[in-house]
Design a protein around this motif. Structure first.
Motif, PDB file in Angstrom:
ATOM      1  N   THR A  76       0.830  -1.209   0.000  1.00 32.11           N
ATOM      2  CA  THR A  76       0.000   0.000   0.000  1.00 32.11           C
ATOM      3  C   THR A  76       0.863   1.258   0.000  1.00 32.11           C
ATOM      4  N   HIS A  77       2.176   1.092   0.117  1.00 30.40           N
ATOM      5  CA  HIS A  77       3.040   2.276   0.154  1.00 30.40           C
ATOM      6  C   HIS A  77       4.396   1.941  -0.472  1.00 30.40           C
ATOM      7  N   GLY A  78       5.139   2.960  -0.809  1.00 30.08           N
ATOM      8  CA  GLY A  78       6.512   2.786  -1.302  1.00 30.08           C
ATOM      9  C   GLY A  78       6.574   2.271  -2.730  1.00 30.08           C
ATOM     10  N   ILE A  79       7.727   1.740  -3.110  1.00 27.81           N
ATOM     11  CA  ILE A  79       7.957   1.272  -4.488  1.00 27.81           C
ATOM     12  C   ILE A  79       6.981   0.142  -4.821  1.00 27.81           C
ATOM     13  N   TYR A 328     -17.809  -3.127  -3.248  1.00 25.93           N
ATOM     14  CA  TYR A 328     -17.736  -2.040  -4.239  1.00 25.93           C
ATOM     15  C   TYR A 328     -19.130  -1.563  -4.648  1.00 25.93           C
ATOM     16  N   VAL A 329     -20.034  -2.524  -4.848  1.00 24.88           N
ATOM     17  CA  VAL A 329     -21.397  -2.158  -5.245  1.00 24.88           C
ATOM     18  C   VAL A 329     -22.077  -1.385  -4.107  1.00 24.88           C
ATOM     19  N   GLY A 361     -13.070   4.902   3.058  1.00 30.56           N
ATOM     20  CA  GLY A 361     -12.030   5.772   3.610  1.00 30.56           C
ATOM     21  C   GLY A 361     -10.974   6.158   2.597  1.00 30.56           C
ATOM     22  N   GLY A 362     -10.912   5.447   1.476  1.00 30.14           N
ATOM     23  CA  GLY A 362      -9.943   5.790   0.433  1.00 30.14           C
ATOM     24  C   GLY A 362      -8.512   5.555   0.871  1.00 30.14           C
ATOM     25  N   VAL A 363      -7.552   6.155   0.126  1.00 29.29           N
ATOM     26  CA  VAL A 363      -6.145   5.838   0.381  1.00 29.29           C
ATOM     27  C   VAL A 363      -5.665   6.238   1.772  1.00 29.29           C
ATOM     28  N   ASP A 364      -6.155   7.378   2.276  1.00 30.28           N
ATOM     29  CA  ASP A 364      -5.665   7.791   3.594  1.00 30.28           C
ATOM     30  C   ASP A 364      -6.476   7.183   4.740  1.00 30.28           C
TER      31      ASP A 364
END
Ligand code: UGA
Length: 449
Positions: A76-79, A328-329, A361-364
């Motif tokens: 979920t983070h970095g390269i 998702y729905v 909540g999305g990415v954050d």
């Protein structure tokens, strides 16, 4: 591991985990996962040659063979965020094994891993005490949830990759307790690692292919189940994994394809990467197409309308909701301010709320005040499919649980708002029967004709 213990009474299997609650659950009557038939297998071997324990170091010291079976989620983070596999847990396992070993061992990669991970595992192991010899093997798992016990008892194949024939045969001897030798495939380690990703990519590709055709069926008046039936009789194509749906879910397909895409990019193969990425793009399209279809059909608004969500797990016979299309729905429908009443025979209310909160909540991971209010006020959980549908404007079938087929649709129809819409995301309901009762039913990939 429970199946190995069950089939090989002469082998002691110690399942270790750092999480004491999880281990306690494995030692109880309520296993932490719902899987038909699993409890019986565990019960028969537990206390005989199967132990669940948090004593990691002791179990490593006593073993001849260690299976690394930790999760490898998408980073979920970095390269490589959003694509590459997070190998933190695999690496930690390798280090723990290295620290606690005082004799030679065979190390088996059971987790699904990117190609060439064995190299890193080997280097970590060999950098500790030079006098101990570790042989690293790849032994990917092909069971599917919901049918795990049968898949393990009668596997299509067992795949073992490695560069030391003696180590390979040691592992083959375990499986030979119940699997015929000709079903045990021996390959080099990279082929084995890549075969696992490729198998999942091919399976997911079939679902995305038929889902792509479902959109065309709706536009042309063809029937996707008839098309699948017709092409599936071709022995080169075969009938399985051609069931059109609201979209595939589960912890593996999307993760493994994105991992494959990342590998292709890493090795300078952008065309190959794009080709496989399209399988995921098509799946996202199918989920979104389903929720958009609901809104359009219900006179372009679902705001304040009650929608019964039947099923939340990513497929039937499991309580696993990871990447379930239902999440998702539901997110899309909540954004339209629908009121949802969700029923799933195996998924807990806590899990449903957690999944929705996580996605919204999305990415954050931060919910806005409005999102929190919508989640609190517009999401309810019912204790039966009928109760969920009571006074609802629509039913959306998200999981193909068998019990949905046998509902009393006459009573359900009478209890619903009119027109009573049904959106069958799994094509499991008898559309003709429901139409006769008065329902307005939309199925996947069924055109007007
Ligand atoms: C999948 C593979 O099938 C296993 O071989 C593999 O071992 C496993 O991933 C893994 O890597 O651990 P699983 O995700 O448990 O197994 O379940 P599947 O039966 O493959 O279903 C995946 C998704 O595709 C589900 O949402 C299912 O509903 C959907 N699907 C499947 C369809 O929409 N249509 C189909 O015809 C088949």
């Amino acid at each position: 591991m429970a199946m190995i213990a069950h089939q090989c009474p002469d082998i002691d299997v110690h399942v270790v985990d750092l999480n004491p609650e999880r281990i306690a659950a494995w030692n109880s009557e309520e296993l932490p996962v719902y899987e038909p038939g699993l409890y019986d297998v565990v019960k028969q071997a537990r206390g005989r040659n199967l132990r669940f324990t948090t004593e990691v170091a002791a179990a490593i010291r006593e073993s001849n063979m260690c299976f690394i079976s930790v999760n490898t989620p998408t980073k979920t983070h970095g390269i490589g965020a959003g694509r590459a596999a997070n190998l933190e847990f695999v690496e930690k396992c390798a280090r723990t094994i290295a620290e606690n070993s005082d004799s030679d061992k065979v190390i088996v990669e059971k987790s699904t891993l990117p190609v060439r991970t064995a190299e890193s595992v080997k280097r970590i192991l060999s950098s500790s005490k030079s006098d101990i010899k570790f042989d690293v093997l790849s032994n990917p798992e092909f069971l599917a949830e919901g049918t795990a016990i049968d898949d393990l008892l009668k596997p299509d194949r067992i795949l073992i990759g490695g560069d030391n024939a003696t180590a390979i045969e040691k592992l083959a001897d375990v499986y030979k307790h119940w699997v015929p030798n000709d079903k045990i495939i021996r390959t080099n380690i990279w082929s084995s690692e890549l075969s696992k990703l490729t198998a999942n990519a091919f399976l997911a590709q079939r679902v995305s292919s038929i889902n792509a055709i479902s959109a065309l069926c709706e536009a042309t008046g063809a029937d996707v189940d008839e098309v699948a039936g017709a092409i599936g009789t071709d022995s080169r194509i075969g009938p399985r994994f051609l069931k059109s749906s609201v979209g595939f879910g589960g912890s593996c397909f999307q993760k493994d394809i994105l991992n494959l895409v990342y590998l292709c990019e890493h090795f300078g193969l952008p065309e190959v990467a794009k080709y496989w990425e399209q399988v995921v793009v098509m799946n996202d399209y199918q989920k979104r197409r389903f929720s958009t279809g609901i809104v359009k059909t219900m006179f372009n608004t679902v705001s304040d309308k009650k929608i019964a969500i039947w099923g939340f797990a990513f497929k039937k016979d499991t309580n696993d909701t990871r990447e379930s299309a239902a999440i998702y729905v539901c997110r899309d429908l909540l954004e339209e301010r629908a009121r949802l009443t969700i029923y799933d025979p195996q998924v807990s209310i806590e899990q449903i709320r957690k999944d929705l909160e996580y996605l919204m909540g999305g990415v954050d991971g931060q919910l806005t005040d409005t999102q929190r209010r919508v989640l609190n006020e517009n999401v309810n959980v019912a204790s039966s499919a009928e109760a969920a549908a009571h006074e609802a404007h629509a039913i959306a079938v998200m999981t193909e649980w068998d019990e949905f087929r046998d509902c009393d649709f006459k009573t359900i129809y009478d209890s619903m708002m009119k027109p009573a819409f049904v959106f069958d995301g799994r094509n499991i309901l008898d559309a003709e029967k429901l139409t006769k009762l008065g329902f307005e039913i939309s199925s996947i990939g069924k055109g007007e004709g």
